[in-house]
Design an enzyme around this catalytic site. Structure first.
Site, PDB file in Angstrom:
ATOM      1  N   ASP A  67     107.066  -3.802  29.653  1.00  0.00           N
ATOM      2  CA  ASP A  67     108.302  -4.930  29.406  1.00  0.00           C
ATOM      3  C   ASP A  67     108.777  -4.637  28.046  1.00  0.00           C
ATOM      4  OD1 ASP A  67     105.873  -5.388  27.977  1.00  0.00           O
ATOM      5  OD2 ASP A  67     105.642  -7.512  29.058  1.00  0.00           O
ATOM      6  N   ASP A 136      99.710 -18.552  29.073  1.00  0.00           N
ATOM      7  CA  ASP A 136      99.944 -19.503  29.913  1.00  0.00           C
ATOM      8  C   ASP A 136      99.814 -18.762  31.349  1.00  0.00           C
ATOM      9  OD1 ASP A 136     101.979 -17.224  29.878  1.00  0.00           O
ATOM     10  OD2 ASP A 136     103.671 -18.398  29.651  1.00  0.00           O
ATOM     11  N   HIS A 138     100.770 -15.331  31.889  1.00  0.00           N
ATOM     12  CA  HIS A 138     101.618 -14.213  32.267  1.00  0.00           C
ATOM     13  C   HIS A 138     101.002 -12.909  32.239  1.00  0.00           C
ATOM     14  CE1 HIS A 138     103.059 -14.377  27.915  1.00  0.00           C
ATOM     15  NE2 HIS A 138     102.157 -13.264  28.264  1.00  0.00           N
ATOM     16  N   GLU A 143     106.466 -14.992  33.642  1.00  0.00           N
ATOM     17  CA  GLU A 143     106.115 -16.395  33.060  1.00  0.00           C
ATOM     18  C   GLU A 143     105.739 -17.263  34.441  1.00  0.00           C
ATOM     19  OE1 GLU A 143     105.254 -16.563  30.059  1.00  0.00           O
ATOM     20  OE2 GLU A 143     106.964 -16.399  28.695  1.00  0.00           O
TER      21      GLU A 143
HETATM   22  C1  F6R Z   1     102.662  -7.064  26.545  1.00  0.00           C
HETATM   23  C2  F6R Z   1     102.662  -8.011  27.834  1.00  0.00           C
HETATM   24  C3  F6R Z   1     101.890  -9.416  27.548  1.00  0.00           C
HETATM   25  C4  F6R Z   1     100.808  -9.395  26.758  1.00  0.00           C
HETATM   26  C5  F6R Z   1     100.410 -11.005  26.790  1.00  0.00           C
HETATM   27  C6  F6R Z   1      99.145 -11.181  25.827  1.00  0.00           C
HETATM   28  O1  F6R Z   1     103.425  -5.858  27.128  1.00  0.00           O
HETATM   29  O2  F6R Z   1     103.122  -7.519  28.786  1.00  0.00           O
HETATM   30  O3  F6R Z   1     101.587  -9.729  28.957  1.00  0.00           O
HETATM   31  O4  F6R Z   1      99.751  -8.627  27.149  1.00  0.00           O
HETATM   32  O5  F6R Z   1     101.300 -11.735  26.085  1.00  0.00           O
HETATM   33  O6  F6R Z   1      99.487 -10.893  24.463  1.00  0.00           O
HETATM   34  P1  F6R Z   1      98.275 -10.434  23.238  1.00  0.00           P
HETATM   35  O7  F6R Z   1      97.425  -9.295  23.875  1.00  0.00           O
HETATM   36  O8  F6R Z   1      99.133 -10.333  22.018  1.00  0.00           O
HETATM   37  O9  F6R Z   1      97.571 -11.685  23.150  1.00  0.00           O
END
Ligand code: F6R
Length: 260
Positions: A67, A136, A138, A143
């Site tokens: 992303d 959440d 995702h 989301e």
């Molecule tokens: C990052 C991504 C997100 C993260 C998620 C958890 O490329 O796609 O889904 O993996 O927000 O983030 P952290 O690892 O920082 O808790």
């Protein structure tokens, strides 16, 4: 879905790196799906040190980011393209031209998202996708409410995700509202997904997506439908799992030849 509960991030990084190492040895031109955020950092550290030690060759591998933020100028240190470069690809011998990310700065975002899907397809699809999970539920930036069949497209971040990610920026006001992300359908096409979750703040999301119903309200729950999903969690992230003892027993008694 295989759930592996490990003592901490070091063991998680090593086990995920084992899976990636064996893939790259088996298939030197493997396609790796790369996540950003904090969760994959122990994996990237481990892969970088194995590369430095001389045992691992990424010269034919490909990397595809999950992303990207929309609206950050090219080269912004928190753009995911830069993060992936800094945390992983600059530390190993993967060719810069073989590392791709969705273009969050494109004028025609829809066309850029389609081009990204086409680029993944052109190299034969993702062999191993690294994932984190949001508080959440995702994955990527899909989301709650994301179509379970979605492809790469623009999404709006939920306020909680902007708050969670504010730690990477000077202020929450600097966290973009929009992102482009591989869809859940895109992620599900990867041949193996390895999701990492650590810390008590992830316990509820882990419980929901591993043991709750498959539902768009918890995007990661779609992984229950994936034929080869590996979930690596520390004790804190596993603390709400009903079947934790069963997962431990299963892993402890797993035949060694099976790998991840
Ligand atoms: C990052 C991504 C997100 C993260 C998620 C958890 O490329 O796609 O889904 O993996 O927000 O983030 P952290 O690892 O920082 O808790």
């Amino acid at each position: 879905m295989e759930v592996v509960i490990l003592p901490g991030t070091k063991q998680i990084g090593a086990l995920a790196a084992d899976a990636i190492e064996s893939l790259v040895r088996r298939k030197p031109n493997a396609v790796l799906g790369l996540a950003t955020g904090s969760s994959p950092l122990p994996i990237y550290d481990e892969l970088a040190s194995r590369y430095e030690a001389g045992g691992l060759d990424f010269s034919q591998a490909h990397g595809f980011a999950l992303d990207e933020y929309v609206g950050l100028e090219a080269g912004h240190p928190e753009s995911y393209r830069e993060v992936i470069r800094r945390e992983f690809t600059n530390r190993v011998n993967i060719k810069p031209d073989n590392v791709h990310g969705p273009d969050g700065a494109a004028e025609d975002l829809e066309a850029a998202c389609q081009a990204y899907e086409d680029a993944i397809k052109a190299v034969g699809g993702v062999d191993l996708q690294i994932l984190g999970v949001g508080t959440d539920g995702h994955i990527g930036f899909n989301e709650p409410g994301s179509s379970l069949a979605s492809r790469t497209r623009i999404k709006t971040l939920i306020e909680q995700t902007r708050k969670d990610n504010a730690r990477f920026f000077d202020s929450i006001d600097d966290v973009p509202h929009h992102v482009v992300t591989q869809g859940l359908g895109t992620i599900m096409d990867a041949r193996h997904v390895v999701l990492v979750a650590t810390g008590a703040q992830k316990a509820q999301a882990v419980r929901d997506f591993v043991e709750g119903p498959v539902a768009a309200i918890c995007a990661a729950s779609i992984l229950q439908m994936h034929p080869h999903a590996t979930i690596l969690v520390d004790e804190a992230a596993a603390s709400s799992l009903k079947l934790a003892d069963y997962y431990r027993h299963t892993y402890d008694n797993k035949p060694e030849w099976q790998g991840l």
